[in-house]
Design an enzyme around this catalytic site. Structure first.
Site, PDB file in Angstrom:
ATOM      1  N   THR A   1       1.003  -1.118   0.019  1.00 20.92           N
ATOM      2  CA  THR A   1       0.056  -0.032   0.072  1.00 20.92           C
ATOM      3  C   THR A   1       0.885   1.289  -0.051  1.00 20.92           C
ATOM      4  OG1 THR A   1      -0.053   0.255   2.399  1.00 20.92           O
ATOM      5  CG2 THR A   1      -1.699  -1.302   1.536  1.00 20.92           C
ATOM      6  N   CYS A   2       0.335   2.415   0.036  1.00 26.31           N
ATOM      7  CA  CYS A   2       1.051   3.673  -0.134  1.00 26.31           C
ATOM      8  C   CYS A   2       1.988   3.716   1.240  1.00 26.31           C
ATOM      9  CB  CYS A   2       0.194   4.865  -0.138  1.00 26.31           C
ATOM     10  SG  CYS A   2      -1.083   5.043   1.291  1.00 26.31           S
TER      11      CYS A   2
ATOM     12  N   GLU B   1      -8.938   2.960  11.283  1.00 31.13           N
ATOM     13  CA  GLU B   1      -9.543   3.105   9.684  1.00 31.13           C
ATOM     14  C   GLU B   1      -9.791   1.703   8.986  1.00 31.13           C
ATOM     15  OE1 GLU B   1      -7.936   2.620   6.623  1.00 31.13           O
ATOM     16  OE2 GLU B   1      -5.868   2.118   7.382  1.00 31.13           O
ATOM     17  N   THR B   2     -10.669   1.569   7.947  1.00 35.19           N
ATOM     18  CA  THR B   2     -11.168   0.201   7.706  1.00 35.19           C
ATOM     19  C   THR B   2     -10.630   0.197   6.149  1.00 35.19           C
ATOM     20  OG1 THR B   2     -13.123   1.358   6.705  1.00 35.19           O
ATOM     21  CG2 THR B   2     -13.284   0.313   9.084  1.00 35.19           C
ATOM     22  N   GLN B   3      -9.916   1.125   5.510  1.00 33.60           N
ATOM     23  CA  GLN B   3      -9.331   0.746   4.213  1.00 33.60           C
ATOM     24  C   GLN B   3      -8.416  -0.168   4.208  1.00 33.60           C
ATOM     25  OE1 GLN B   3      -7.093   4.090   2.486  1.00 33.60           O
ATOM     26  NE2 GLN B   3      -7.502   3.467   0.478  1.00 33.60           N
TER      27      GLN B   3
ATOM     28  N   GLY C   1     -12.774  26.870  -0.475  1.00 37.41           N
ATOM     29  CA  GLY C   1     -11.392  26.386  -0.788  1.00 37.41           C
ATOM     30  C   GLY C   1     -11.480  25.094  -1.229  1.00 37.41           C
TER      31      GLY C   1
ATOM     32  N   GLY D   1      -8.648  22.975  -2.067  1.00 40.07           N
ATOM     33  CA  GLY D   1      -7.332  22.506  -2.012  1.00 40.07           C
ATOM     34  C   GLY D   1      -7.739  21.093  -1.378  1.00 40.07           C
TER      35      GLY D   1
ATOM     36  N   THR E   1      -7.753  19.823   1.502  1.00 39.43           N
ATOM     37  CA  THR E   1      -8.560  19.876   2.662  1.00 39.43           C
ATOM     38  C   THR E   1      -9.988  20.021   2.104  1.00 39.43           C
ATOM     39  OG1 THR E   1      -6.584  20.482   4.190  1.00 39.43           O
ATOM     40  CG2 THR E   1      -9.133  20.820   5.222  1.00 39.43           C
TER      41      THR E   1
END
Length: 448
Positions: free
Chosen positions: A49-50, A114-116, A189, A191, A193
């Site tokens: 993964t990353c 987290e579930t990813q 915004g 970006g 975020t």
């Protein structure tokens, strides 16, 4: 058999190192097959993964398993072992099992709970299973890991509490309005975020989202992903007139929404409630607007309080999952140590079955008046007697497999019952490295 995991992640290596060990979708299958063909390795799963690249292997010898897994990484990525060894994390046995369970449950992630990662582990396992690089051990272990992770998330509240500022902003909006479907939402915004905030709003059910940005094309790029509308920030006065919720996260050096802007809007809105959430640093919204009737203003410090509180709550939930992991490890290790005596138990049952069949044949010959029903009843009771007689010996051999003197106890057991089962002349860990290849073929057949 031993379970080993060799890898590197965001805790052990910077991104400049991690990016050198990334497996592409097209090559990862070839990599798992090649890894499984390495000396002393019987099963393999690669998780890439990353944030992590981890090689899970089942090996008959710890030292050779570790070495050839590291050598595989060096050869595959054309690097010298010395270049990356300092960044590696190597876990064996119970710690390797614990690591997989924690990773799959989200306890080893940057965002706890987290579930990813659960989906990524499942994909990696199913891919390995499909291409034949898993066997008895990993088929059991990875299924247990996935089941445990699912249970951890359903039995605890670890995934229900916002731990990022953008998600906390959306949670705050939900707490105020309950449902977001019929609310006019403005995001200021476009970006990273701003886009994440828009995503969180969309997933929370918001259907009327307007994105405002200095560059309207960037606003459109974000809005189009979530069926929203795009506007230039110069039109923010119009946005304030319609908004129920406004979340701002620009990179501006000074406020982009002033007191006069909000005061004018509230006058025309007849002081209808307006939730303003400022997650920018420096702040996007003049803090003085909090004094206006109907305005509810929250800034990043308010949200950080929510995030920190939720992080603490997640850690409490994580402790509950750690307890579940302890239980799962004990159950799996009990299963694993008994795996080696399965052939002995099978041979014992087969020997008992032979005795039962021979006895039944003798009875039928001597008592030729028995009806089919009589034979069935007698056979059933004979089987029950045998099962009861085997219960204690089977429990004993399972327990013996987990003892320090397992080889002695197992040898005595085989001799006592006169079983036709061969034991290795020495424990697998003591086999010399040069003998590993010759031992691999029959062991691999057993592991399949």
């Amino acid at each position: 058999m031993h379970i080993v995991v060799v890898g590197l992640n965001n805790k052990t290596a910077p991104v400049a190192i991690r990016e050198q060990f990334s497996f592409g979708e097209q090559e990862i299958v070839d990599a798992m097959i090649a890894l499984r063909e390495e000396k002393s390795i019987f099963e393999s799963v690669i998780l890439s993964t990353c944030n992590r690249t981890e090689l899970y292997v089942v090996t008959d010898q710890l030292h050779t398993g570790r070495y050839y897994t590291k050598r595989f990484l060096a050869n595959w990525f054309n690097l010298e072992m010395e270049q990356f060894t300092p960044y590696l994390s190597i876990r064996e046995g119970e710690e390797a099992i614990r690591h997989l369970f924690r990773v799959t449950s989200g306890l080893d992630s940057m965002i706890i709970g987290e579930t990813q990662i659960l989906g990524q582990v499942k994909t990696s396992f199913f891919r390995a299973q499909e291409h034949g690089t898993t066997g008895t051990v990993f088929n059991k272990l990875f299924k247990e890991a996935v089941t445990l992770a699912k249970r951890a998330h359903t039995d605890t509240q670890i995934g229900e509490m916002s731990v990022s500022v953008s998600s906390a902003a959306v949670t705050l909006a939900q707490e105020m309005y309950q449902q977001l479907e019929d609310k006019q939402v403005v995001v200021v915004g476009a970006g990273e975020t701003g886009e994440l905030t828009t995503l969180n709003l969309f997933e929370a059910g918001a259907k009327q989202i307007a994105v405002f940005n200095r560059t309207e094309s960037k606003a459109k790029a974000v809005a189009d992903k979530f069926k929203g509308r795009a506007h230039s920030i110069r039109e923010i006065a119009c946005g304030l007139l319609d908004a129920d919720i406004l979340i701002s996260s620009t990179g501006a050096k000074e406020a982009v929404i002033g007191y006069d802007d909000v005061a004018a809007a509230q006058l025309l809105r007849r002081e209808r409630p307006l939730l303003l959430i400022d997650i920018a640093v420096p702040r996007d919204i003049d803090p003085a607007v909090a004094t206006l009737p109907g305005v509810h203003l929250f800034d990043v410090d308010d949200l950080n309080g929510i995030v920190n509180k939720n992080l603490e709550a997640r850690l409490v939930e994580a402790e509950k999952i750690e307890m579940k992991i302890d239980e799962a490890i004990q159950e799996f290790q009990t299963w694993l140590v008994t795996l080696g005596v399965v052939p002995i138990m099978n041979e014992l049952r087969a020997r008992a079955l032979d005795i039962q069949e021979d006895t039944m044949t003798s009875l039928e010959r001597k008592l030729d008046h028995l009806s089919a029903r009589d034979k069935k009843v007698i056979g059933k009771h004979m089987k029950s007697i045998i099962n009861q007689m085997l219960r204690d010996p089977i429990d004993y051999i399972k327990d013996a497999a987990a003892q320090p003197d397992a080889n002695v106890r197992i040898a005595q057991f085989i001799e006592t019952f006169g079983l036709d089962v061969e034991l290795p002349e020495q424990p697998v860990d003591e086999v010399e490295e040069t003998d590993a290849t010759s031992a691999k073929a029959p062991l691999r057949a057993l592991m399949r």
